[in-house]
Enzyme design. Structure first.
Site, PDB file in Angstrom:
ATOM      1  N   PRO A 290       0.826  -1.214   0.000  1.00 40.68           N
ATOM      2  CA  PRO A 290       0.000   0.000   0.000  1.00 40.68           C
ATOM      3  C   PRO A 290       0.860   1.264   0.000  1.00 40.68           C
ATOM      4  O   PRO A 290       1.850   1.347   0.725  1.00 40.68           O
ATOM      5  CB  PRO A 290      -0.790  -0.105   1.315  1.00 40.68           C
ATOM      6  CG  PRO A 290       0.014  -1.004   2.185  1.00 40.68           C
ATOM      7  CD  PRO A 290       0.860  -1.876   1.308  1.00 40.68           C
ATOM      8  N   GLY A 291       0.499   2.206  -0.832  1.00 43.66           N
ATOM      9  CA  GLY A 291       1.179   3.508  -0.830  1.00 43.66           C
ATOM     10  C   GLY A 291       0.178   4.553  -0.389  1.00 43.66           C
ATOM     11  O   GLY A 291       0.213   5.081   0.718  1.00 43.66           O
ATOM     12  N   CYS A 364      -0.333  28.607 -16.671  1.00 44.74           N
ATOM     13  CA  CYS A 364      -0.859  29.144 -17.917  1.00 44.74           C
ATOM     14  C   CYS A 364      -1.534  28.049 -18.705  1.00 44.74           C
ATOM     15  O   CYS A 364      -1.024  27.616 -19.743  1.00 44.74           O
ATOM     16  CB  CYS A 364       0.264  29.778 -18.714  1.00 44.74           C
ATOM     17  SG  CYS A 364       0.830  31.245 -17.888  1.00 44.74           S
ATOM     18  N   TYR A 394       0.903  10.855  -4.210  1.00 39.62           N
ATOM     19  CA  TYR A 394       1.054  11.295  -5.595  1.00 39.62           C
ATOM     20  C   TYR A 394       0.773  12.786  -5.761  1.00 39.62           C
ATOM     21  O   TYR A 394       0.334  13.225  -6.820  1.00 39.62           O
ATOM     22  CB  TYR A 394       0.171  10.441  -6.530  1.00 39.62           C
ATOM     23  CG  TYR A 394       0.387   8.962  -6.314  1.00 39.62           C
ATOM     24  CD1 TYR A 394       1.543   8.348  -6.765  1.00 39.62           C
ATOM     25  CD2 TYR A 394      -0.538   8.185  -5.611  1.00 39.62           C
ATOM     26  CE1 TYR A 394       1.771   6.998  -6.542  1.00 39.62           C
ATOM     27  CE2 TYR A 394      -0.319   6.830  -5.383  1.00 39.62           C
ATOM     28  CZ  TYR A 394       0.832   6.245  -5.851  1.00 39.62           C
ATOM     29  OH  TYR A 394       1.052   4.908  -5.629  1.00 39.62           O
TER      30      TYR A 394
END
Ligand code: LLP
Length: 435
Positions: A290-291, A364, A394
């Site tokens: 698991p992350g 932008c 992430y």
């Protein structure tokens, strides 16, 4: 969604420190991280694995790609779990944090020869092999360094996990691993067995990310175990390990319910026991990676509002655009996966009526959207602070320098104290790369 030590009274406060103080001291945007919560979540996954699998519990390998820095690697070492790395860079951080190499598992679908060399030389516990080329490369590196390298084969069990196409990894048409259905996995097994410098311990599969039910994990286990049985029948020996990967989902917006560690592990243990019994196999050591489920909810991002603009849409409707001082450079997930987030006013309370708002960044690009549509208090003004929860996974790890924006720091909070564990990038850092 929120770190466990966040509370809301007159403003958002984290372990007793008001958001406005955090912003003043560390600047914005910043990732604010709950150290105790990280430790607790990692420990919880480990306990759930151990209590579900007992003596057959392998390791929790924290997926470094979700977020890693040297200090977090030290926490992993303290907690005593393993780590999954997929590049030489992640390996370097794990080693810098003092993690015992035997607790490191190395991933990657295109590890360079130099990366394989570093891993073998460091004495990593396991290398997860992803291609036929890699079998040769790892074998020859192990010969060169006079070791027998433990390896797993990464397999694709042919599962369409219920998640975004870009984060599903175990259907047939992917770059990862060896397909079970096509026979590629069987060929890879035969190839690995030709090398005395490789010790084939078993199989690995990672079916995808942000998965909120257990069905796909159970099917993956079933298919890997069927292959373990086929191996036993062909070679009269049982492979002792399975790594069932990561991918356990978390809550991002109100109403989401994360997959609980004990529920996930109990379901997996049941499926593993049932399938092993059907094939008359011993239960192998089961590991997971698991992350997101460990780090995701432990961080939020703190932004300062820069502008507020009302745009007249057709049909006389308005849309409010609130721009903050970050955006797609430190949270690419909405643009990449249509990921959803929520936000709250962090420096004060407001009783102003909600206004339909698009929360955007400073880049932008029209697609620089953090939240497509959210109701935020109508009196939000420049200088206010907004916090978006569940950005630990992430977020910082996929941050870029788009538009030459320096990447934000990570501030760890514990017992009422806040400290920098990754400093803010500076313009000098950016210019430092230019020749
Ligand atoms: N193990 C392997 C082999 C993986 O490839 C991954 C994630 C994990 C474990 C950890 O998965 P987790 O438990 O964190 O879901 N960047 C994307 C997700 C792609 C992750 C790729 N591999 C995101 O922002 O959602």
């Amino acid at each position: 969604m929120w770190p466990s030590n966040v509370s809301f009274t007159n403003e958002l406060s984290f372990s007793g420190i008001p958001a406005s103080q955090l912003a003043e001291k560390f600047g914005t945007p910043a990732f604010i991280m709950d150290e105790a919560d990280f430790r607790a979540r990692a420990t919880k996954w480990n306990s759930a694995l151990v209590s579900a699998f007992g003596e057959n519990a392998g390791s929790v390998y924290y997926a470094a790609k979700a977020f890693i820095c040297t200090e977090v690697a030290r926490w992993i070492k303290d907690i005593g779990i393993g780590i999954d790395v997929c590049t030489a860079g992640e390996l370097a951080v794990a080693l810098a944090g003092g993690i015992n190499p035997s607790k490191i598992e190395v991933h990657g679908n295109n590890k360079s020869v130099a990366e394989i060399e570093k891993a073998v030389l460091a004495g990593v516990g396991t290398i997860v092999i992803d291609s036929l080329f890699e079998i040769e490369r790892v074998a020859s590196s192990a010969v060169k360094h006079g070791v027998v390298q433990k390896v797993l084969l990464r397999l694709t069990p042919g599962i369409e996990a219920h998640t975004h196409e870009f984060i599903a990894t175990a259907h047939e048409d992917v770059k990862f691993g060896f397909s079970i259905a096509s026979g590629a996995a069987w060929t890879a097994i035969a190839e690995v067995r030709k090398h005395a410098s490789l010790d084939l311990r078993g199989f690995h599969a990672h079916i995808g990310s942000q998965i909120l039910d257990t069905d796909s994990f159970e099917i993956s286990a079933e298919r890997l175990i069927a292959l373990l049985a086929k191996f036993r029948d062909a070679h009269n020996a049982e492979l002792p390990e399975l790594d069932l990967g990561g991918g356990y989902g978390i809550a991002y917006i109100p109403g989401d319910v994360e997959l609980s560690p004990s529920l996930a592990m109990d379901a997996l243990a049941k499926a593993v026991a049932k399938n092993c019994a059907e094939h008359n196999l011993n239960v192998p050591r089961i590991s997971i990676e698991p992350g997101r489920a460990i780090v995701g909810p432990t961080m939020f991002t703190l932004y300062e509002v820069g502008t507020v603009k009302d745009i007249e849409l057709e049909a006389g409707e308005n849309r409010r655009y609130i721009s903050v001082d970050g955006g797609m450079s430190e949270n690419i997930r909405p643009a990449l996966y249509a990921a959803e987030y929520t936000a709250v006013l962090a420096n004060r309370t407001s009783s102003a009526a909600g206004v339909s708002t698009r929360l955007v960044g400073k880049h932008c690009e029209t697609g620089d959207i953090i939240i497509r549509d959210i109701s935020l208090p109508g009196d939000i003004a420049p200088g206010d602070l907004l916090a978006t929860p569940a950005t630990g996974a992430y977020g910082r790890s996929m941050a870029s320098n788009y538009n030459h924006v320096p990447r934000p720091p990570v501030i760890a909070v514990k017992d009422g104290k806040a400290r920098i564990i990754v400093r803010r990038e500076t313009e000098a850092d950016l210019l430092g790369l230019d020749i």
